[in-house]
Design a protein around this motif. Structure first.
Motif, PDB file in Angstrom:
ATOM      1  N   ARG A   1       0.834  -1.209   0.000  1.00 45.94           N
ATOM      2  CA  ARG A   1       0.000   0.000   0.000  1.00 45.94           C
ATOM      3  C   ARG A   1       0.865   1.253   0.000  1.00 45.94           C
ATOM      4  NH1 ARG A   1      -3.023  -0.971   5.455  1.00 45.94           N
ATOM      5  NH2 ARG A   1      -0.820  -1.343   5.920  1.00 45.94           N
ATOM      6  N   ARG A   2       2.138   1.091   0.392  1.00 43.50           N
ATOM      7  CA  ARG A   2       3.001   2.261   0.606  1.00 43.50           C
ATOM      8  C   ARG A   2       4.204   2.280  -0.346  1.00 43.50           C
ATOM      9  NH1 ARG A   2       1.793   5.281   4.563  1.00 43.50           N
ATOM     10  NH2 ARG A   2       3.908   6.079   4.775  1.00 43.50           N
ATOM     11  N   LEU A   3       4.076   1.651  -1.482  1.00 45.13           N
ATOM     12  CA  LEU A   3       5.150   1.687  -2.470  1.00 45.13           C
ATOM     13  C   LEU A   3       5.235   3.067  -3.122  1.00 45.13           C
ATOM     14  CD1 LEU A   3       4.527  -1.741  -4.266  1.00 45.13           C
ATOM     15  CD2 LEU A   3       6.282  -1.225  -2.555  1.00 45.13           C
ATOM     16  N   HIS A   4       6.411   3.402  -3.615  1.00 45.81           N
ATOM     17  CA  HIS A   4       6.645   4.672  -4.314  1.00 45.81           C
ATOM     18  C   HIS A   4       7.152   4.366  -5.722  1.00 45.81           C
ATOM     19  CE1 HIS A   4       6.418   7.154  -0.580  1.00 45.81           C
ATOM     20  NE2 HIS A   4       6.756   5.998  -0.035  1.00 45.81           N
ATOM     21  N   PHE A   5       6.797   5.234  -6.670  1.00 47.87           N
ATOM     22  CA  PHE A   5       7.163   5.025  -8.073  1.00 47.87           C
ATOM     23  C   PHE A   5       7.691   6.337  -8.665  1.00 47.87           C
ATOM     24  CE2 PHE A   5       3.603   2.405  -6.822  1.00 47.87           C
ATOM     25  CZ  PHE A   5       3.988   1.123  -7.190  1.00 47.87           C
ATOM     26  N   PHE A   6       8.745   6.214  -9.488  1.00 50.97           N
ATOM     27  CA  PHE A   6       9.363   7.389 -10.099  1.00 50.97           C
ATOM     28  C   PHE A   6       9.684   7.098 -11.559  1.00 50.97           C
ATOM     29  CE2 PHE A   6      10.307   7.153  -5.623  1.00 50.97           C
ATOM     30  CZ  PHE A   6       9.976   8.418  -5.159  1.00 50.97           C
ATOM     31  N   ASP A   7       9.572   8.136 -12.377  1.00 46.49           N
ATOM     32  CA  ASP A   7       9.892   8.022 -13.796  1.00 46.49           C
ATOM     33  C   ASP A   7      11.403   7.833 -13.966  1.00 46.49           C
ATOM     34  OD1 ASP A   7      10.657   9.306 -16.555  1.00 46.49           O
ATOM     35  OD2 ASP A   7       8.509   8.868 -16.694  1.00 46.49           O
ATOM     36  N   THR A   8      11.801   6.884 -14.797  1.00 45.12           N
ATOM     37  CA  THR A   8      13.227   6.583 -14.943  1.00 45.12           C
ATOM     38  C   THR A   8      13.989   7.677 -15.691  1.00 45.12           C
ATOM     39  OG1 THR A   8      12.768   5.335 -16.957  1.00 45.12           O
ATOM     40  CG2 THR A   8      12.890   4.086 -14.898  1.00 45.12           C
ATOM     41  N   VAL A   9      13.281   8.490 -16.488  1.00 45.90           N
ATOM     42  CA  VAL A   9      13.940   9.541 -17.264  1.00 45.90           C
ATOM     43  C   VAL A   9      13.960  10.867 -16.497  1.00 45.90           C
ATOM     44  CG1 VAL A   9      13.883  10.884 -19.395  1.00 45.90           C
ATOM     45  CG2 VAL A   9      13.300   8.437 -19.436  1.00 45.90           C
ATOM     46  N   THR A  10      12.795  11.282 -15.980  1.00 41.72           N
ATOM     47  CA  THR A  10      12.711  12.600 -15.333  1.00 41.72           C
ATOM     48  C   THR A  10      12.976  12.559 -13.833  1.00 41.72           C
ATOM     49  OG1 THR A  10      10.346  12.381 -14.845  1.00 41.72           O
ATOM     50  CG2 THR A  10      10.945  13.259 -17.018  1.00 41.72           C
ATOM     51  N   SER A  11      12.953  11.361 -13.237  1.00 41.78           N
ATOM     52  CA  SER A  11      13.090  11.173 -11.780  1.00 41.78           C
ATOM     53  C   SER A  11      11.893  11.697 -10.988  1.00 41.78           C
ATOM     54  CB  SER A  11      14.369  11.844 -11.236  1.00 41.78           C
ATOM     55  OG  SER A  11      15.506  11.237 -11.792  1.00 41.78           O
ATOM     56  N   ALA A  12      10.840  12.155 -11.682  1.00 41.43           N
ATOM     57  CA  ALA A  12       9.665  12.710 -11.006  1.00 41.43           C
ATOM     58  C   ALA A  12       8.831  11.587 -10.396  1.00 41.43           C
ATOM     59  CB  ALA A  12       8.827  13.513 -11.984  1.00 41.43           C
ATOM     60  N   GLY A  13       8.209  11.892  -9.254  1.00 42.76           N
ATOM     61  CA  GLY A  13       7.287  10.954  -8.633  1.00 42.76           C
ATOM     62  C   GLY A  13       6.075  10.723  -9.518  1.00 42.76           C
ATOM     63  N   ILE A  14       5.588   9.479  -9.551  1.00 46.37           N
ATOM     64  CA  ILE A  14       4.404   9.135 -10.356  1.00 46.37           C
ATOM     65  C   ILE A  14       3.201   9.117  -9.430  1.00 46.37           C
ATOM     66  CG2 ILE A  14       3.337   7.405 -11.854  1.00 46.37           C
ATOM     67  CD1 ILE A  14       6.233   6.420 -12.456  1.00 46.37           C
ATOM     68  N   TYR A  15       2.274  10.047  -9.668  1.00 48.50           N
ATOM     69  CA  TYR A  15       1.087  10.155  -8.804  1.00 48.50           C
ATOM     70  C   TYR A  15      -0.187  10.185  -9.647  1.00 48.50           C
ATOM     71  CZ  TYR A  15       4.516  11.027  -5.219  1.00 48.50           C
ATOM     72  OH  TYR A  15       5.574  10.890  -4.353  1.00 48.50           O
ATOM     73  N   GLY A  16      -0.492  11.346 -10.249  1.00 47.20           N
ATOM     74  CA  GLY A  16      -1.720  11.493 -11.023  1.00 47.20           C
ATOM     75  C   GLY A  16      -1.653  10.787 -12.348  1.00 47.20           C
ATOM     76  N   ASP A  17      -2.776  10.850 -13.074  1.00 53.19           N
ATOM     77  CA  ASP A  17      -2.843  10.220 -14.405  1.00 53.19           C
ATOM     78  C   ASP A  17      -1.850  10.870 -15.356  1.00 53.19           C
ATOM     79  OD1 ASP A  17      -4.951   8.292 -14.051  1.00 53.19           O
ATOM     80  OD2 ASP A  17      -6.316   9.973 -13.816  1.00 53.19           O
ATOM     81  N   HIS A  18      -1.224  10.066 -16.203  1.00 56.37           N
ATOM     82  CA  HIS A  18      -0.277  10.578 -17.203  1.00 56.37           C
ATOM     83  C   HIS A  18      -0.912  10.531 -18.588  1.00 56.37           C
ATOM     84  CE1 HIS A  18       2.637  10.555 -14.078  1.00 56.37           C
ATOM     85  NE2 HIS A  18       3.653  10.765 -14.885  1.00 56.37           N
TER      86      HIS A  18
END
Length: 403
Positions: free
Chosen positions: A386-403
């Motif tokens: 439930r508490r995993l975090h995800f980041f874009d491999t190119v921009t390093s930005a956190g993945i939260y809202g719809d892309h």
């Protein structure tokens, strides 16, 4: 008391070094704002520009409703507390605290009233006749605080005031400074490189890197929703575990796959980070905090899609918790900071990538003290998906809202 506003504030030194870049920051009346980041990130320079000790290259600093860019430091109505206390060794505690008021030609009765009131707040009543050399480090820091308090300024500016104290005293003084700031309701900017200080003291925390503001938010928000890999790695101790992972789909479910492991993504994490769904079939940087890993044998639950079987390399028993280090058979994530260090060392990026492909990563888990984890033995661990975090491999930005 007063609001403090930094509007596109920039500092460029004569040699071209840009220490602070277009810093925008609004600090509310009575707020405790912490500037945090590694050495050389520009946090102290930003503080000194507010104080008037450093000239502003471009941008505007306001204290209350006044633009103070060209106002002399002594006329800005702020009080600074330094790392090295800056006490006069030949003066008593009383005289150190009263010195600034005497320079203002304040009458003796008012000076005495303010000094004794500050001494009472700080627990220094019995030390007013002593010289700094006869005080402990914590008492000297209290005197430095007292000198700021007696001025009754619009704002306190504190530059790493606890860095010279031992660990136990730092914890005590953290609580002391927070209590005093709350009681006095003085707008405060506090600079530190210690993210634990930042998290425990600040109403909000501004994270800086290389002169740029990365994120400003409440401490818990920084921890729960870091805006990028830098903030994710900087906030939290031990640091977040990071690994490259593939997002795959099967039977309507999403999974994060890495190093032969497969974690099913919980509905709760997908609801709070719906943007992850658009990464199906792509790589992401997966983040797992050490405290979101448990010893599976201590949990009355069988969850194969959340369980990893690992070999313990190092076990650190800390009394209230056990830190377990284990290897993961996947290359470490190269952050921007790591890449810059490599470039500075003169190694070509392609050489580094080829070398890191053959390396493994080290993870840390923060486990309950009753864990049976032993070095060189296998251990089943349970990940809170439930508490995993995800980041874009190119921009390093956190993945939260719809892309």
């Amino acid at each position: 008391m007063a609001e403090i506003t930094l509007d596109r504030v920039t500092k460029v030194y004569p040699d071209g070094t840009e220490a602070v870049s277009a810093l925008d920051l609004d600090i509310s009346d009575s707020e405790f704002m912490v500037l945090v980041g590694p050495s050389g990130c520009g946090k102290t320079t930003a503080l000194r520009m507010v104080a008037g000790l450093e000239e502003i290259s471009t941008g505007t600093v306001r204290i209350g409703d006044r633009v103070v860019n060209d106002v002399h430091p002594k006329d800005r109505d702020v009080a600074m507390v330094f790392q090295n206390y800056a006490l006069y060794p030949h003066m008593t505690v009383y005289d150190n605290m009263a010195f600034g008021l005497k320079l203002q030609k304040m009458n003796k009765t008012e000076i005495d009233k303010r000094v004794r009131h500050a001494a009472q707040i700080l627990g220094l009543e019995d030390f007013l006749s002593r010289k700094p050399r006869n005080l402990s480090g914590g008492q000297r820091q209290r005197v430095a605080m007292g000198r700021a308090i007696v001025r009754e300024p619009q704002a306190f500016l504190m530059d790493e005031p606890l860095s010279n104290l031992d660990a136990k005293l730092r914890v005590q003084m953290r609580a002391e400074i927070s209590r005093i700031q709350q009681n006095l309701s003085v707008t405060t900017i506090y600079v530190t490189h210690d993210q634990v200080e930042a998290m425990t003291m600040g109403d909000r925390v501004a994270v800086m890197r290389k002169g740029l503001l990365q994120q400003v938010d409440a401490p818990q928000a920084l921890y729960d929703r870091p805006v990028n890999l830098f903030v994710a790695g900087f906030i939290g101790s031990p640091a977040m575990n990071m690994i490259d992972a593939d997002i795959s789909g099967s039977d309507g479910a999403l999974f994060a796959e890495f190093a032969g492991f497969r974690l099913r993504l919980d509905d709760e994490v997908l609801a709070s980070r719906p943007g992850v769904k658009s990464y199906q079939g792509k790589k992401v940087v997966l983040g797992i905090r050490p405290e979101d890993i448990q010893d599976a044998t201590l949990v009355n639950e069988r969850a194969p899609d959340r369980t990893l079987s690992v070999t313990v390399d190092i076990r650190e028993a800390l009394g209230s918790e056990v830190l377990v280090h284990f290897g993961v058979d996947a290359p470490p994530v190269l952050t921007d900071d790591t890449k810059e260090l490599i470039a500075a060392a003169g190694e070509a990026p392609e050489q580094v990538e080829a070398r890191t492909r053959s390396m493994g990563s080290t993870f840390v888990a923060r486990l309950h003290p009753e864990t049976g984890a032993r070095e060189k033995e296998r251990l089943d661990i349970l990940v809170d998906t439930r508490r995993l975090h995800f980041f874009d491999t190119v921009t390093s930005a956190g993945i939260y809202g719809d892309h």
